[in-house]
Design an enzyme around this catalytic site. Structure first.
Site, short mmCIF file in Angstrom:
data_model
loop_
_atom_site.label_atom_id
_atom_site.label_comp_id
_atom_site.label_asym_id
_atom_site.label_seq_id
_atom_site.Cartn_x
_atom_site.Cartn_y
_atom_site.Cartn_z
CG ASP A 1 -9.36 -2.16 -6.90
OD1 ASP A 1 -10.49 -2.64 -7.11
OD2 ASP A 1 -8.85 -2.16 -5.77
CG ASP B 1 -3.93 -0.77 -4.09
OD1 ASP B 1 -4.32 0.19 -4.77
OD2 ASP B 1 -4.71 -1.53 -3.47
CD GLU C 1 -4.92 -2.98 -6.83
OE1 GLU C 1 -5.98 -2.96 -6.17
OE2 GLU C 1 -4.08 -3.90 -6.74
CE LYS D 1 -10.31 -5.24 -4.46
NZ LYS D 1 -10.09 -4.19 -3.44
CE LYS E 1 -4.15 -1.80 0.13
NZ LYS E 1 -5.16 -1.53 -0.90
#
Length: 324
Positions: free
Chosen positions: A190, A139, A165, A214, A109
């Protein structure tokens, strides 16, 4: 469209739990979700607390698929997964990685509110130092603007990034970052897929090299498979910080994709200090076996949410059910 059970049937099958996290992730220290025991198996309804009813209804559709209809046929029985490093200090990285048996690929992250690019670089550098041969992806959850993203990804590319991401929030911004980097770093979408009214817009705009999908936010495994097929881009399956019951849907999606070139972000149960099943879906030998999970009554009781939180979720269930 799959049939939807009555509100009364869902209410009768519902359990609400509060699961503590081992480390803060997305600002969350406890994960609150609703679980159902349906005729086809266990299912999870866990939109984050701030999500509105329209967005949350997609998560309920996914839970209905899992609990009342089951999952589509699979083409593989094992899914490679990545480890995930939250926005922690470099000194904490080794401890986070120690919880995973999936260190061939690591997602880190970055762009956490209140943190600097120097902190991001230190965190990514710590992972690279510990795992010189691992694939590393970052991400940003849309946390940068275009100029910040281009600067950050050029700097972080020295560590050898598999992809970045959601570096920026919007589809036009994603396209601008991708053009500016000219292939130096691959761009994965995403939020531009799972939170968009048109999940295919990112592909039409040439704004990404691959999709992160997802199951729950997209309305279930079947709908996610349709989106990937229509987009025509490689896909990575990721979690939404679920219990093992919710991760099971992600595993079903990854196992059903015709092609799977990337390790999936389905190892996040390792970030949790508790689960609702006794045999958690955590990585073994770098991946997850495709198998069903069953919630354990003692764990449902131990982590049951207080009555006022259960009432809050039952009201949310009523509102979102009306939208299906």
């Amino acid at each position: 469209m799959l049939s939807v059970p009555s509100l009364e049937e869902l209410q009768a099958a519902a359990h609400v739990v509060t699961l503590p996290m081992r480390v803060k992730f997305r600002g969350v220290t406890e994960r609150e979700v609703m679980l159902f025991e349906g005729p086809a198996g266990w299912a999870e309804f866990g939109p984050f607390l701030e999500y509105d009813d329209v967005e949350s209804a997609m998560w309920l559709a996914s839970a209905v698929e899992a609990g009342w209809h089951g999952y589509p046929a699979t083409v593989r029985d094992w899914v490679p997964v990545n480890a995930t490093v939250p926005a922690v200090e470099p000194a904490e990285v080794a401890g986070i990685l120690g919880a995973y048996d999936a260190l061939h690929t690591v997602k880190i992250k970055v762009a956490e509110p209140g943190q600097s690019l120097a902190q991001d670089a230190a965190r990514v550098g710590a992972v690279r130092h510990l795992l010189p041969d691992a694939r590393i992806r970052v991400d940003a959850n849309g946390g940068w603007d275009v100029d910040q993203a281009v600067q950050a990804l050029r700097m972080l590319s020295v560590f050898g990034l598999e992809y970045a991401e959601q570096p920026v929030a919007s589809v036009p911004e994603m396209a601008a970052v991708r053009r500016a980097l000219s292939g130096a770093v691959l761009i994965a979408a995403d939020e531009s897929v799972r939170k968009a009214s048109d999940p295919l817009a990112v592909a039409r705009a040439g704004a990404a090299d691959l999709l992160v999908v997802k199951a729950a936010p997209l309305g279930g495994v079947r709908r996610a498979l349709e989106i990937v097929a229509e987009a025509g881009l490689p896909a990575v399956v990721s979690s939404a910080l679920e219990s093992s019951v919710g991760i099971r849907a992600g595993v079903a999606l990854a196992a059903a994709l015709p092609k799977l070139d990337y390790a999936c972000g389905l190892g996040t149960v390792s970030l949790m200090a508790a689960d609702v099943v006794s045999d958690s879906l955590v990585a073994i030998s770098g991946g997850l076996a495709v198998r069903d999970v069953v919630a354990t009554p003692a764990l449902l009781a131990k982590f049951a949410a207080p009555p006022e939180r259960r009432d809050w979720w039952l009201d949310r269930l009523r509102r979102t059910h009306a939208l299906l």
